[in-house]
Design a protein around this motif. Structure first.
Motif, PDB file in Angstrom:
ATOM      1  N   CYS A 259      -4.890   2.576   8.243  1.00 13.37           N
ATOM      2  CA  CYS A 259      -4.845   3.245   6.940  1.00 13.37           C
ATOM      3  C   CYS A 259      -6.173   3.007   6.220  1.00 13.37           C
TER       4      CYS A 259
ATOM      5  N   GLU B 249      -6.810   3.200   3.042  1.00 10.62           N
ATOM      6  CA  GLU B 249      -6.666   2.519   1.744  1.00 10.62           C
ATOM      7  C   GLU B 249      -6.637   1.000   1.895  1.00 10.62           C
ATOM      8  N   CYS B 250      -5.869   0.526   2.853  1.00  8.37           N
ATOM      9  CA  CYS B 250      -5.644  -0.924   2.938  1.00  8.37           C
ATOM     10  C   CYS B 250      -6.291  -1.521   4.183  1.00  8.37           C
TER      11      CYS B 250
ATOM     12  N   HIS C  29      -0.098   4.291   0.222  1.00 12.80           N
ATOM     13  CA  HIS C  29      -0.638   5.309   1.119  1.00 12.80           C
ATOM     14  C   HIS C  29       0.064   5.284   2.486  1.00 12.80           C
ATOM     15  N   CYS C  30       0.295   4.080   2.993  1.00 14.94           N
ATOM     16  CA  CYS C  30       0.898   3.956   4.331  1.00 14.94           C
ATOM     17  C   CYS C  30       2.280   3.321   4.269  1.00 14.94           C
TER      18      CYS C  30
ATOM     19  N   CYS D 106       0.854  -1.196   0.000  1.00 16.52           N
ATOM     20  CA  CYS D 106       0.000   0.000   0.000  1.00 16.52           C
ATOM     21  C   CYS D 106       0.884   1.238   0.000  1.00 16.52           C
TER      22      CYS D 106
HETATM   23 ZN   LIG Z   1      -2.261   1.384   3.720  1.00 16.99          ZN
END
Ligand SMILES: [Zn+2]
Ligand SMILES: [Zn+2]
Length: 378
Positions: free
Chosen positions: A206, A208-209, A151-152, A149
């Motif tokens: 997070c 996103e995930c 994002h994180c 991911c």
């Molecule tokens: Zn993430």
């Protein structure tokens, strides 16, 4: 759903060679070349090819026998023509047999620990025409796979926050439990129930995930498919599978080839088989016949005098390339001698005198519609 065995007019327990024979006969009967503009024959021809592409492959046939007649209730031929059957089955098989791969299955992703683990393998079907299999082809392949991911950065924690060391196991991932028993004291080491063995806890996950640290995304890979590939051969692309965990390597991607049946050229390993229709005089006296090869070129085939119906002639080196080798298979031409159903008066005369010369008794009465019609006015 239309029964594939019924389409090929064979019983369910037909042998592979019976299926092959039935296919050859039907393909001959419904070939668009002999029915120009006939939509019904064209549909039938497509269905025959689609059915054959499943039943000719023992693996696909077994799957069809198991899943084919029971099932979704949708008609694979409806609206989209029989030729799409291959895709439909491809998707079905991908769901049933692919996706999870063979490296560990679906459950492993929900079993986190802090030890490195290799990502899952991915298996995916690639459909190819026979010509593509002959020439080799470079394809863009879309693969759905797990990746870190972004994002994180794979931590699973909301950006700006960090996973914290698990207070229960102090980051060890396991806990010691001391128990008193009749035999004395014993210590067991168990996976920490708070962090499930990761040694870390995430307070803010997070978005996103959802805290897993990986997301499933579409990747497009350019893959070179070698000339000579055949159905069920696998291409392994190392490291193109799901991302590993805790620094473990990625899994592999396996592409499984599915080569379409070609109605004009039947493949048998590296050899191809095609048919040539000759008239009786051509077979008797011999001829030079133009043969279309799979790659679109024309070959001049010398047909010797006295060639028999069902005989096979060989065109060397016009078959399929052998994979990872420089050698090439051959093209076998199966001879069909066509008996005309309609004759001109002159042709009939000549055939009759030929019959006289050969002392071959023939029907004296002419059953042809032409002479019946003429008879009305004579
Ligand atoms: Zn993430
Ligand atoms: Zn813990």
């Amino acid at each position: 759903m239309e029964d594939l065995y019924a389409i090929l007019e064979v019983p369910r327990d037909a042998s592979q060679s019976d299926i092959k024979k039935a296919y050859r006969k039907l393909v001959h009967q419904y070939h668009p070349d002999s029915h120009p503009g006939d939509k019904e024959a064209e549909e039938k021809f497509k269905k025959i090819n689609a059915a054959y592409s499943v039943l000719n492959d023992p693996e696909k046939r077994a799957r069809y026998d198991q899943f084919g007649t029971t099932g979704t209730g949708s008609n694979p031929f409806g609206g989209m023509g029989g030729a799409d059957l291959g895709d439909l089955f491809g998707d079905l098989f991908a769901q049933v047999f692919g996706g999870g791969g063979f490296g560990g299955g679906f459950t492993s992703r929900s079993r986190p620990s802090n030890s490195p683990r290799q990502g899952d393998d991915i298996e995916q079907i690639v459909h190819l025409t026979l010509l593509e299999a002959m020439k080799g082809v470079t394809r863009d392949i879309d693969v759905m796979k797990y990746e870190t991911c972004q994002h994180c950065n794979g931590t699973g924690a909301k950006p700006g926050t960090k996973p914290e060391t698990c207070p229960r196991c102090h980051g060890q991932g396991h806990v010691r439990q001391t128990q008193q028993s009749f035999f004395g004291q014993f210590v067991s080491i168990n996976t920490c129930p708070d962090c499930h063995g990761t040694g870390k806890v995430i307070r803010d996950k997070c978005d996103e995930c959802k805290g897993s640290g990986h997301v499933r995304k579409k990747h497009t890979l350019e893959v070179k498919i070698p000339a000579g590939i055949s159905t069920n051969m696998r291409i392994r692309i190392s490291g193109a599978g799901d991302v590993g965990e805790n620094g473990g390597p990625a899994g592999d991607l396996y592409l499984v080839a599915d080569v379409e049946v070609n109605p004009d050229f039947e493949r048998d390993g590296a050899d191809l088989h095609t048919t040539l229709i000759l008239t009786y005089p051509q077979a008797v006296l011999g001829t030079e016949a133009k043969i279309k090869t799979l790659d679109g070129t024309e070959e001049l085939l010398s047909v010797p005098s006295g060639t028999q119906h069902g005989q096979t002639l060989k065109v060397k080196g016009k078959g399929m390339p052998k994979i990872n080798s420089k050698s090439v298979g051959d093209l076998y031409v199966h001879i069909y001698i066509e008996i005309p159903k309609k004759l001109t008066d002159k042709q009939r005369e000549i055939i009759k005198s030929l019959a006289d010369e050969m002392k071959a008794p023939v029907s004296e009465k002419d059953s042809g519609i032409g002479s019946w019609f003429k008879g009305l006015f004579s």
